[in-house]
Design a protein around this motif. Structure first.
Motif, PDB file in Angstrom:
ATOM      1  N   SER A  88      28.544  52.476  34.822  1.00 39.35           N
ATOM      2  CA  SER A  88      28.951  53.691  35.101  1.00 39.35           C
ATOM      3  C   SER A  88      28.589  53.620  36.475  1.00 39.35           C
ATOM      4  CB  SER A  88      28.525  54.780  34.420  1.00 39.35           C
ATOM      5  OG  SER A  88      28.689  56.050  34.700  1.00 39.35           O
ATOM      6  N   LEU A  89      29.387  53.252  37.404  1.00 36.88           N
ATOM      7  CA  LEU A  89      28.918  53.227  38.940  1.00 36.88           C
ATOM      8  C   LEU A  89      28.778  54.563  39.663  1.00 36.88           C
ATOM      9  CD1 LEU A  89      31.464  50.371  39.636  1.00 36.88           C
ATOM     10  CD2 LEU A  89      28.891  50.238  39.419  1.00 36.88           C
ATOM     11  N   ASN A  90      29.310  55.564  39.085  1.00 35.59           N
ATOM     12  CA  ASN A  90      29.331  56.926  39.618  1.00 35.59           C
ATOM     13  C   ASN A  90      29.841  56.609  40.983  1.00 35.59           C
ATOM     14  OD1 ASN A  90      28.450  58.058  37.281  1.00 35.59           O
ATOM     15  ND2 ASN A  90      26.378  57.120  37.647  1.00 35.59           N
ATOM     16  N   ASN A  91      28.558  57.122  42.069  1.00 35.09           N
ATOM     17  CA  ASN A  91      29.078  56.987  43.419  1.00 35.09           C
ATOM     18  C   ASN A  91      28.890  55.773  44.111  1.00 35.09           C
ATOM     19  OD1 ASN A  91      26.312  57.271  43.529  1.00 35.09           O
ATOM     20  ND2 ASN A  91      26.065  58.593  45.075  1.00 35.09           N
ATOM     21  N   GLN A  92      28.655  54.734  43.461  1.00 31.79           N
ATOM     22  CA  GLN A  92      28.354  53.494  43.982  1.00 31.79           C
ATOM     23  C   GLN A  92      29.743  52.594  43.973  1.00 31.79           C
ATOM     24  OE1 GLN A  92      25.625  51.722  45.091  1.00 31.79           O
ATOM     25  NE2 GLN A  92      24.429  53.683  45.036  1.00 31.79           N
ATOM     26  N   SER A  93      30.021  51.751  45.183  1.00 27.29           N
ATOM     27  CA  SER A  93      31.183  51.088  45.250  1.00 27.29           C
ATOM     28  C   SER A  93      30.882  49.582  45.354  1.00 27.29           C
ATOM     29  CB  SER A  93      31.880  51.513  46.330  1.00 27.29           C
ATOM     30  OG  SER A  93      33.105  50.754  46.494  1.00 27.29           O
ATOM     31  N   VAL A  94      31.413  48.755  44.366  1.00 22.21           N
ATOM     32  CA  VAL A  94      31.124  47.209  44.451  1.00 22.21           C
ATOM     33  C   VAL A  94      32.592  46.681  44.665  1.00 22.21           C
ATOM     34  CG1 VAL A  94      28.924  47.423  43.018  1.00 22.21           C
ATOM     35  CG2 VAL A  94      31.263  47.070  41.927  1.00 22.21           C
ATOM     36  N   ASP A  95      32.455  45.202  45.256  1.00 25.09           N
ATOM     37  CA  ASP A  95      33.684  44.641  45.373  1.00 25.09           C
ATOM     38  C   ASP A  95      34.033  43.854  44.149  1.00 25.09           C
ATOM     39  OD1 ASP A  95      35.548  43.301  47.216  1.00 25.09           O
ATOM     40  OD2 ASP A  95      34.558  41.551  46.531  1.00 25.09           O
ATOM     41  N   ARG A  96      33.101  43.617  43.147  1.00 23.75           N
ATOM     42  CA  ARG A  96      33.825  42.944  42.150  1.00 23.75           C
ATOM     43  C   ARG A  96      32.999  43.000  40.950  1.00 23.75           C
ATOM     44  NH1 ARG A  96      33.893  37.076  39.674  1.00 23.75           N
ATOM     45  NH2 ARG A  96      35.810  36.916  39.080  1.00 23.75           N
ATOM     46  N   VAL A  97      33.607  43.097  39.690  1.00 23.65           N
ATOM     47  CA  VAL A  97      32.929  43.111  38.304  1.00 23.65           C
ATOM     48  C   VAL A  97      33.334  42.212  37.568  1.00 23.65           C
ATOM     49  CG1 VAL A  97      32.108  44.505  36.311  1.00 23.65           C
ATOM     50  CG2 VAL A  97      32.281  45.751  38.543  1.00 23.65           C
ATOM     51  N   PHE A  98      32.424  41.244  36.962  1.00 24.40           N
ATOM     52  CA  PHE A  98      32.924  40.081  36.096  1.00 24.40           C
ATOM     53  C   PHE A  98      32.048  40.280  34.780  1.00 24.40           C
ATOM     54  CE2 PHE A  98      32.374  35.930  34.098  1.00 24.40           C
ATOM     55  CZ  PHE A  98      33.779  35.717  33.778  1.00 24.40           C
ATOM     56  N   ALA A  99      32.961  40.053  33.561  1.00 24.47           N
ATOM     57  CA  ALA A  99      32.111  40.020  32.421  1.00 24.47           C
ATOM     58  C   ALA A  99      32.649  39.115  31.370  1.00 24.47           C
ATOM     59  CB  ALA A  99      31.958  41.225  31.876  1.00 24.47           C
TER      60      ALA A  99
END
Length: 191
Positions: A88-99
């Motif tokens: 749950s990123l809420n107000n955080q922004s990331v470039d990539r999520v890998f799982a």
């Protein structure tokens, strides 16, 4: 004392043991790496100050300036866990999520209020569920492999690629979601 009088040291092999735990470290270039064999559900939660990682409710670490999140679970040979990872990123922004959650009936979901560059998930050989409720700027890639898998998408993205593998898979796209859907079932060979 001659050579024959000395005691010889011998070692006895113990059985293999697996200690269930998750570790999280911040690598170079803002890459948050989450690995291990989870005790319970893994929660990765964004806040005003950064991103925290918990395993079964226990705080593993808090991290700032995260650009990418990479999750590799159950990489120990022979380990089959039913992993549940909630981001749950809420107000955080990331470039990539890998799982990659390994084998077992896995649940992986990603949500957030700020745009995410791309999200990729590689499932195991059991029934996996992958859910995205976020704005994704580039693509969502779901490589589900074997099993009766479910992909749920709500939000917007430019491109959704689903490789279902073998099994009866379901893709649910919420009303109002804008995307280009591309599916590529794995080849099925018959003798």
């Amino acid at each position: 004392m001659n050579k024959d009088d000395r005691k010889r040291i011998e070692f006895e092999k113990l059985e293999d043991r697996v200690c269930l735990t998750v570790s999280a470290i911040m690598a170079e270039a803002g890459i948050l790496s989450v690995t291990g064999n989870a005790d319970g559900g893994v929660q990765i939660v964004g806040s005003d100050t950064g991103i925290s990682v918990r395993d079964d409710g226990i705080l593993i670490g808090e991290f700032e300036q995260v650009q990418r999140i990479e999750i590799l679970m159950d990489m120990t040979r022979g380990i089959v866990n039913d992993d549940k990872v909630h981001i749950s990123l809420n107000n955080q922004s990331v470039d990539r999520v890998f799982a990659f959650l390994g084998h077992g009936e896995n649940v992986f979901d990603v949500s957030g209020d700020e745009p995410v560059g791309e999200i990729a998930f590689v499932g195991g050989f059991d029934n996996d569920t992958f859910t995205v409720d976020a704005i994704v700027q580039r693509a969502i890639v779901a490589i589900m492999r074997d099993g009766n898998d479910v992909v749920n998408v709500d939000g917007s993205m430019n491109w959704l690629h689903v490789d279902g593998g073998q099994g009866d898979d379901t893709v649910n796209i919420a009303p109002g979601t804008v995307c280009l859907l591309y599916t590529s079932p794995s080849p099925r060979y018959e003798d």
